[in-house]
Design an enzyme around this catalytic site. Structure first.
Site, PDB file in Angstrom:
ATOM      1  CB  SER A 185      -0.957  -0.029   1.202  1.00 22.95           C
ATOM      2  OG  SER A 185      -1.894   1.025   1.124  1.00 22.95           O
ATOM      3  CG  HIS A 212      -4.162  -1.017  -0.758  1.00 25.82           C
ATOM      4  ND1 HIS A 212      -3.969  -0.940   0.604  1.00 25.82           N
ATOM      5  CD2 HIS A 212      -4.597  -2.280  -1.004  1.00 25.82           C
ATOM      6  CE1 HIS A 212      -4.268  -2.106   1.152  1.00 25.82           C
ATOM      7  NE2 HIS A 212      -4.651  -2.933   0.196  1.00 25.82           N
ATOM      8  CG  ASP A 309      -5.216  -5.743   2.666  1.00 27.80           C
ATOM      9  OD1 ASP A 309      -5.828  -6.792   2.950  1.00 27.80           O
ATOM     10  OD2 ASP A 309      -5.089  -5.325   1.499  1.00 27.80           O
TER      11      ASP A 309
END
Length: 366
Positions: A185, A212, A309
């Site tokens: 991310s 992401h 995540d």
């Protein structure tokens, strides 16, 4: 008077110190007012050029650098690596009229190590709403599991090229892997770049990536990954075959899952169901589904990113005998995602991206 350099990270009571680098006097004044509207952030300095920013950083310490791209002399993107180095851990948010969703400037900034980007409106559009967006972007860099606000994790990290005492006994068994899965991310594009450049073009195992990013970024991001990796890269579509020597990246609005094919091999399935992390796409379903298909022949990697995540998916990877490597704290823009996995005790190795790339190139577990 120079301010003493603080250790990395902030305590909850510390104000976030901001340096503004923008050649517009009006923009500097308005952004200063917007940033200081609350009580959590303060502008430590506001300068018009990269040279002035580097001189400021030589004697002052800040937490965030708000960087415009169109600057006199050296432009912001060219200077970004030097500013990261001079900032000694400061996170850079590129605030520029050319940093819209999907723009080449945005992807390039993230690839060079920017923590985030925000499109800057014209002077007349520097409103309270823009200020709220800006303050939110800055705040998110420190709100989600920053290292200094999390309990310390006692983990030993091996220097690149040396043995890693953090590895479990089972992880020491040299076993080939058939696929590499990477989740990332914030700060992940820069880490991915360094990792992939360390993997030789002859490396044949497929690589799948969940990063992401919004949908509008994906075509350009895939093209950038292809250049970084020196191999073809596809934005995943439903039923796409997983093939050797290629990279597959999750689209910005679907989870990338993997299923076994009756005739052998594997294929991509795209889904959009809610997941525990709240992310779409999420690293968790990618890791979990690949673990079910490849078992102990999966190498799962967690790079820089906010939040947690990947933490649930990693549990499935470990349960199926796969190997997990996370990016080290020192090289991460945000040690949230890799930090959670490390804290859970699921990391077989904790390494900087270049060392992870070299390990991948061996085709062996750590």
């Amino acid at each position: 008077m120079a301010i003493a350099i603080r250790p990395p990270g902030l305590s909850p009571a510390d104000p976030i110190r901001v340096l503004i680098v923008d050649d517009s006097v009006v923009s500097r004044a308005v952004i200063t007012r917007l940033v200081e509207a609350g009580d959590r952030m303060g502008v430590a300095g506001a300068v018009a050029t990269v040279a002035a920013a580097l001189a400021f950083l030589a004697v002052e310490t800040v937490d965030v650098i708000l960087l415009d791209v169109a600057l006199p002399g050296v432009d912001g993107l060219t200077a970004l690596p030097d500013l990261l180095n001079a900032g000694r851990g400061a996170r850079i948010v590129v605030v520029s009229s050319s940093a819209g969703d999907g723009a080449a400037t945005t992807i390039q900034a993230l690839a060079l190590g920017a923590a985030d980007t925000l499109e800057k409106p014209g002077t007349s559009g520097l409103s309270a709403e823009f200020g709220r967006q800006l303050v939110d972007r800055i705040g998110r860099l420190f709100d989600r599991l920053p290292p200094a606000r999390r309990p310390a994790v006692a983990l030993k990290v091996a220097p690149p090229g040396g043995p890693n005492p953090a590895m479990t006994t089972s992880a020491r068994t040299a076993t080939d892997f058939d696929i590499v899965a990477i989740g990332a991310s914030t700060g992940g594009i820069h880490a991915l770049s360094n990792l992939l450049r360390a993997v030789p073009p002859g490396f044949s195992a497929p690589i799948v990536v969940t990063q992401h990013l919004p949908v509008s970024f994906m075509a350009y991001f895939a093209a950038q990954l292809a250049l970084m990796a020196g191999r073809p890269c596809d934005v995943a579509v439903d039923h796409l075959r997983v093939r050797p020597g290629r990279v597959i990246v999750a689209p910005g609005d679907r989870h990338l899952r993997c299923v076994s094919l009756p005739e052998g091999g594997a294929a991509v399935r795209l889904t959009a169901e809610p997941v525990a992390s709240g992310c779409l796409p999420s690293v968790d379903p990618m890791f979990a589904s690949l673990a079910d298909v490849y078992g102990p022949r999966l190498l799962a990697i967690v790079l820089s990113g906010m939040g947690r995540d990947g933490a649930e998916g990693v549990q499935r990877v470990k349960a199926r005998g796969g190997c997990v490597i996370v990016q080290d704290q020192a090289s991460s823009v945000v040690w949230g995602m890799p930090g959670v996995v490390a804290a859970q005790g699921h990391a077989d190795a904790i390494l900087p991206p270049e060392a992870i790339g070299r390990l991948i190139a061996t085709g062996r577990r750590p």
